[in-house]
Design a protein around this motif. Structure first.
Motif, PDB file in Angstrom:
ATOM      1  N   THR A 193      29.296  39.510  48.299  1.00  0.00           N
ATOM      2  CA  THR A 193      30.460  40.700  48.100  1.00  0.00           C
ATOM      3  C   THR A 193      29.999  41.873  48.216  1.00  0.00           C
ATOM      4  N   PHE A 194      31.011  43.005  48.855  1.00  0.00           N
ATOM      5  CA  PHE A 194      30.650  44.196  48.807  1.00  0.00           C
ATOM      6  C   PHE A 194      31.576  45.182  48.469  1.00  0.00           C
ATOM      7  N   ALA A 195      31.005  46.205  47.841  1.00  0.00           N
ATOM      8  CA  ALA A 195      32.199  47.208  47.226  1.00  0.00           C
ATOM      9  C   ALA A 195      32.841  47.959  48.262  1.00  0.00           C
TER      10      ALA A 195
ATOM     11  N   ASP B  93      37.942  41.813  54.252  1.00  0.00           N
ATOM     12  CA  ASP B  93      38.054  42.984  53.591  1.00  0.00           C
ATOM     13  C   ASP B  93      38.862  42.634  52.120  1.00  0.00           C
ATOM     14  N   ALA B  94      39.078  43.252  51.089  1.00  0.00           N
ATOM     15  CA  ALA B  94      39.553  43.133  49.782  1.00  0.00           C
ATOM     16  C   ALA B  94      40.700  42.417  49.909  1.00  0.00           C
ATOM     17  N   GLY B  95      41.761  43.002  50.641  1.00  0.00           N
ATOM     18  CA  GLY B  95      42.990  42.540  50.834  1.00  0.00           C
ATOM     19  C   GLY B  95      42.935  41.008  51.513  1.00  0.00           C
TER      20      GLY B  95
ATOM     21  N   ALA C 181      43.299  35.031  50.392  1.00  0.00           N
ATOM     22  CA  ALA C 181      42.731  33.715  50.700  1.00  0.00           C
ATOM     23  C   ALA C 181      42.216  33.207  49.404  1.00  0.00           C
ATOM     24  N   GLY C 182      42.410  33.958  48.292  1.00  0.00           N
ATOM     25  CA  GLY C 182      41.773  33.469  46.943  1.00  0.00           C
ATOM     26  C   GLY C 182      40.169  33.517  46.701  1.00  0.00           C
ATOM     27  N   ALA C 183      39.773  34.189  47.820  1.00  0.00           N
ATOM     28  CA  ALA C 183      38.369  34.149  47.834  1.00  0.00           C
ATOM     29  C   ALA C 183      37.858  35.426  47.038  1.00  0.00           C
ATOM     30  N   GLY C 184      38.499  36.418  46.474  1.00  0.00           N
ATOM     31  CA  GLY C 184      38.030  37.461  45.922  1.00  0.00           C
ATOM     32  C   GLY C 184      39.252  38.091  45.130  1.00  0.00           C
ATOM     33  N   HIS C 185      39.057  38.731  43.878  1.00  0.00           N
ATOM     34  CA  HIS C 185      40.274  39.246  43.434  1.00  0.00           C
ATOM     35  C   HIS C 185      39.792  40.638  42.641  1.00  0.00           C
ATOM     36  N   ASP C 186      38.483  41.118  42.669  1.00  0.00           N
ATOM     37  CA  ASP C 186      37.913  42.201  42.204  1.00  0.00           C
ATOM     38  C   ASP C 186      37.969  43.540  43.066  1.00  0.00           C
TER      39      ASP C 186
ATOM     40  N   GLY D  83      34.921  27.776  49.526  1.00  0.00           N
ATOM     41  CA  GLY D  83      35.962  26.791  49.307  1.00  0.00           C
ATOM     42  C   GLY D  83      37.261  27.284  49.460  1.00  0.00           C
ATOM     43  N   ALA D  84      37.661  28.175  48.564  1.00  0.00           N
ATOM     44  CA  ALA D  84      38.961  28.915  48.539  1.00  0.00           C
ATOM     45  C   ALA D  84      39.274  29.230  49.723  1.00  0.00           C
TER      46      ALA D  84
END
Length: 555
Positions: free
Chosen positions: A289-291, A317-319, A324-329, A400-401
């Motif tokens: 992950t990257f900020a 990107d974050a959106g 995709a459910g791969a990140g929510h932060d 996986g997500a």
């Protein structure tokens, strides 16, 4: 070695109006729940369209008795061959406006049948639209206009066999109508794989990949089908072109290069010798992950310019990660994967993670040992392929997500279309120096255009699908409210804005989705004029009656 007979077709039915299998589409409740997340959509979903509501007319022509056994005039068959599977195609079907429905659908079983159909069509001024799996998202398998008295959809899927396998040379001669899963099933007993998995893998053919220069699952290295081709056999109205099977040649301009990406405008690809490889046994994947998305861009560039050659190197990107459910932060996510037939790849993955961390990346727990990035034995994804892998390893839920969402996304797009939303993608490629500005401009200008047109904000996400030492391929997702009854026109407006941004930044109109009819304006501007002259001359020589897929590539 002799070829393999394909397995019997599945009993499931394809959706005539939308993506994939008819039984895999979201139901009304799921459509409504998705629509509620996008302000300005319809209160209830549009009904699933029915062929009988189209009132398909009688064919304008009849095939001669000698060809009648190859031809169908069934209204449902004709309707299913009237369009591809782009968002604008889905909406037109939902609104009962599919466009010109072909008069005939022909399914030849060999080159002789293809040649006879082309001869007859040329004599009768019947347009011929080559058709593989029908998964085009650029208007590549439909007829627009009225210059021809009738339209014949030339479906190649009855030519679906692996004819020869050269195990020693790791190559196979395969008919162009072979669908992705069948192709891999026929190669599996030989311990070999083509390992070309576009997102449409399950519903597209080898011939379609060749005719559109399709991109596959490899994010670096062998990214396009071009890299796997040894020779092609192409039936044209002027005769059959069959190039020699060679490992390499410097004998003038390549005849195969003329037909790769020709989209059925110069001839009908009927078979090809393609390079194969052993099926991978060692796989590993992880996410980073990257900020800051730009830090992720720099990491991907470093990976592409290294000698690590990751099979999967997708930056979301974050959106896109949230979708995709791969990140929510709010962080961007890089999905990495390696595979090999003969040696462990964990060390290469660890080196790649070190490289990503040096550019601001953050990794979680130890990377897993089984990659899950794509179809392998039956799924699909531009994101890559496992081969029966059991799932992501510890700490790799993001991988996986992402894969699960990726395989489901086309069906969800159709569900959003039923809610009157705009839900579509487009892709491009540009050099590293132009990439950050290009991505920012697309997000800003397409988003502003959607807000102006609908009064509602749009979501414009980006991911990198393929990476090269000198550039990368960004892939954009646009989610916005539609204009009820006018959704196609709205998307065309947004796509035109995107096209202007791409042209201004000297980014290609398409990296792997082909030109078709939808990308013609951008392709006409991108193509050098001397090449236009040569392409026009080739079209005139090979297709003197102008019957082959009129409107694609060139008039």
């Amino acid at each position: 070695m002799a070829g393999t007979t394909p397995q019997p077709p599945t009993s499931r039915t394809r959706s005539w109006w939308g993506w994939g299998w008819s039984d895999a589409h979201p139901d009304d409740a799921e459509c409504a729940a998705m629509g509620a997340l996008i302000p300005g959509t319809l209160a209830r979903p549009l009904p699933v369209p029915r062929v009988r509501d189209l009132h398909v007319g009688a064919p304008a022509v009849e095939a001669p008795q000698s060809l009648a056994h190859l031809v169908s005039t069934d209204p449902a068959d004709r309707a299913a061959h009237s369009m591809g599977k782009a968002y604008r195609d889905v909406v037109r079907a939902l609104r009962g406006r599919p466009g010109r429905i072909p008069d005939l659908v022909a399914r030849p079983v060999d080159d002789r049948g293809v040649a006879d159909l082309l001869d007859w069509a040329g004599e009768r001024a019947v347009a011929v639209v080559p058709y593989g799996g029908g998964s085009s998202v650029t208007g590549g398998v439909e007829y627009r206009g009225d210059a021809h008295r009738a339209v014949l959809s030339l479906d190649l899927t009855a030519m679906g066999r692996v004819l020869e396998v050269d195990v020693e040379g790791r190559a196979a001669r395969i008919q162009a109508g072979t669908l992705g899963p069948s192709l891999e099933d026929q190669l599996r007993p030989h311990g070999l794989t083509l390992r070309h998995f576009p997102q449409s893998f399950e519903f597209s053919t080898l011939g379609g990949w060749l005719a559109t220069r399709a991109g596959g699952h490899y994010a670096t290295g062998r990214t396009h089908i071009d890299d796997f081709v040894q020779s092609l056999r192409v039936v044209t109205p002027a005769g059959t072109s069959s190039s020699w099977r060679l490992p390499a040649s410097g004998a003038g301009p390549s005849p195969d290069r003329m037909f790769l990406g020709s989209e059925g405008a110069l001839g009908v690809i009927t078979e090809a010798w393609v390079r194969l490889q052993e099926r991978p046994r060692h796989k590993a994947s992880a996410s980073v992950t990257f900020a800051d998305f730009r830090d992720g861009l720099r990491a991907v560039r470093a990976l592409a310019q290294s000698d690590l050659s990751p099979a999967n190197c997708r930056l979301l990107d974050a959106g896109e990660a949230a979708l995709a459910g791969a990140g929510h932060d709010g962080r961007s996510v890089l999905v990495l994967g390696f595979e090999s037939a003969d040696e462990p790849v964990t060390a290469r993955l660890e080196r790649a993670l070190d490289l990503a961390r040096s550019h601001g990346g953050r990794t979680g727990t130890r990377p897993g040992g089984a990659t899950v990035y794509g179809p392998g034995d039956g799924g699909s994804g531009d994101g890559g392929s496992g081969d029966g892998g059991s799932g992501a390893g510890p700490g790799d839920a993001a991988v996986g997500a992402w894969r699960a969402a990726f395989l489901r996304m086309p069906y969800l797009r159709d569900g959003l279309a039923r809610m009157g939303a705009v839900a579509e993608t487009f892709e491009t490629a540009a050099t590293w120096d132009r990439l950050p500005g290009l991505i920012d401009a697309v997000r800003t200008e397409v988003g502003e255009a959607a807000l102006k047109a609908t009064g509602h904000p749009a979501m414009v996400n980006c991911r990198l699908t393929h990476a090269y030492p000198d550039g990368a391929a960004p892939y954009f997702t646009v989610l916005a409210a539609g204009r009820p009854g006018d959704e196609v026109a709205l998307w065309d407006e947004l796509k035109a804005v995107a096209g202007e941004v791409l042209h201004r930044h000297r980014a290609t109109i398409t990296h792997h989705h082909a030109v078709g009819r939808d990308h013609r304006p951008g392709y006409d501007r991108q193509r050098p004029e001397p090449f236009t002259l040569a392409l026009r001359a080739a079209k005139g020589a090979l297709d003197p009656h102008g019957i082959l897929n009129p409107g694609v590539l060139i008039d």
